[in-house]
Design an enzyme around this catalytic site. Structure first.
Site, short mmCIF file in Angstrom:
data_model
loop_
_atom_site.label_atom_id
_atom_site.label_comp_id
_atom_site.label_asym_id
_atom_site.label_seq_id
_atom_site.Cartn_x
_atom_site.Cartn_y
_atom_site.Cartn_z
CB SER A 37 -0.82 -0.35 0.98
OG SER A 37 -1.63 -1.30 1.24
C1 LIG Z 1 -2.58 -4.20 -0.50
S1 LIG Z 1 -2.07 -6.24 -0.33
C2 LIG Z 1 -2.13 -5.81 1.33
C3 LIG Z 1 -0.09 -4.86 1.76
C4 LIG Z 1 0.47 -5.26 2.51
N1 LIG Z 1 -0.56 -4.88 3.71
C5 LIG Z 1 1.73 -4.59 2.85
O1 LIG Z 1 1.68 -4.14 3.80
O2 LIG Z 1 2.79 -5.24 1.36
C6 LIG Z 1 -4.04 -6.96 0.18
C7 LIG Z 1 -3.34 -8.60 0.32
O3 LIG Z 1 -4.01 -9.35 0.73
C8 LIG Z 1 -4.17 -10.82 0.71
N2 LIG Z 1 -5.67 -10.86 1.01
C9 LIG Z 1 -6.37 -11.30 -0.41
N3 LIG Z 1 -7.26 -11.44 0.35
C10 LIG Z 1 -6.94 -12.42 1.77
C11 LIG Z 1 -7.70 -13.48 2.28
N4 LIG Z 1 -8.65 -13.71 2.44
N5 LIG Z 1 -6.69 -14.12 3.59
C12 LIG Z 1 -5.14 -13.51 4.21
N6 LIG Z 1 -4.69 -12.28 2.90
C13 LIG Z 1 -5.80 -12.67 1.68
C14 LIG Z 1 -4.08 -10.34 -0.87
O4 LIG Z 1 -3.12 -11.88 -1.02
C15 LIG Z 1 -2.81 -9.45 -0.81
O5 LIG Z 1 -1.68 -9.53 -0.36
#
Ligand SMILES: C[S@@+](CC[C@H](N)C(=O)[O-])C[C@H]1O[C@@H](n2cnc3c(N)ncnc32)[C@H](O)[C@@H]1O
Length: 240
Positions: A89
């Site tokens: 993000s």
């Molecule tokens: C915007 S990114 C997060 C960025 C992260 N917090 C960072 O600091 O890099 C969103 C993440 O949520 C994960 N995601 C999506 N659905 C999910 C789920 N049901 N459970 C866990 N992770 C999930 C995606 O694979 C992705 O890596």
């Protein structure tokens, strides 16, 4: 053209994905200077006030969490690709969500969406223990290595589906969700402490970031902002 703090980020991502690598800082001092500029211009300059959050953002080496091909832009004012169609993000969003949660030293925090591990590292600077779940196993594996390499011992990464939370370590003082479901998952509400805070983007085409508190009367929304996060995947069939 969309404007406001989040609109800027969305437009800039497209540029970030196509632009050739700019001159990349090479020394720790150059990276630190880029980090200081990020904190002053993007965070303090836009109203992030918590000294603890600003200090954490000034300490954590964001470039270490960014894949080599995007590293030159690690401290830029937009999200960046981290592989597997996912992103780290925008720094402002990380700071905004962290500040909204008012994380204290003794807190147990659950993050859904580990991604690169950067947000987990920021939380680990402020909290007691951080539990973070990532649905894409190779991202969970990479984040585990990155966090261990930087010496974070209070972050626990699990590959799995965040819709279900992490009941073994519940209840949590704070929950941060960094992918957008279409509704607040019930398991996360259940696993949040009474009076605890949750920051979660909700929605599909149009999303809002909700900062919510669990009260005796149910979940109340304290503030909202328009945002654009990647969707939360893996919704269990028939969950609502
Ligand atoms: C915007 S990114 C997060 C960025 C992260 N917090 C960072 O600091 O890099 C969103 C993440 O949520 C994960 N995601 C999506 N659905 C999910 C789920 N049901 N459970 C866990 N992770 C999930 C995606 O694979 C992705 O890596």
């Amino acid at each position: 053209m969309e404007r406001g703090p989040f609109g800027v980020a969305v437009l800039a991502l497209a540029a970030a994905c196509t632009a050739p690598a700019a001159d990349q800082p090479r020394t720790d001092g150059q990276w630190a200077a880029a980090r200081t500029a990020m904190v002053e211009e993007q965070l303090r300059g836009r109203g992030i006030r918590s000294p603890r959050v600003l200090a954490a953002m000034a300490r954590v080496p964001r470039h270490v969490f960014v894949p080599e091909e995007a590293r030159a832009d690690a401290y830029a004012d937009y999200p960046l690709p981290i592989g597997h169609d996912q992103t780290i993000s925008q720094p402002y969003i990380v700071a905004f969500m962290t500040e909204a949660l008012e994380v204290q030293r003794g807190h147990r925090v659950l993050e859904i969406g580990t991604g690169s591990g950067y947000q987990a590292a920021i939380l680990a600077e402020l909290a007691g223990e951080v539990y973070t779940i990532e649905i894409v196993a190779p991202l969970a594996e990479r984040a585990t290595k990155t966090l261990a390499g930087l010496g974070y011992r209070n972050v626990h990464v699990r590959a799995g589906n965040g819709y279900l939370g992490w009941p073994e370590h519940a209840p949590y003082d704070r929950i941060m969700v960094t992918a957008a479901p279409d509704e607040v998952p019930q398991a996360l509400v259940t696993q949040l402490k009474l009076d605890g805070l949750m920051a979660i983007p909700v929605g599909t085409a149009s999303q809002e970031l909700r900062v919510m508190q669990k009260t005796h009367a149910g979940m109340i929304t304290l503030k909202t902002l328009p945002v654009r996060f990647v969707p939360m995947t893996g919704k269990p069939a028939g969950s609502w």
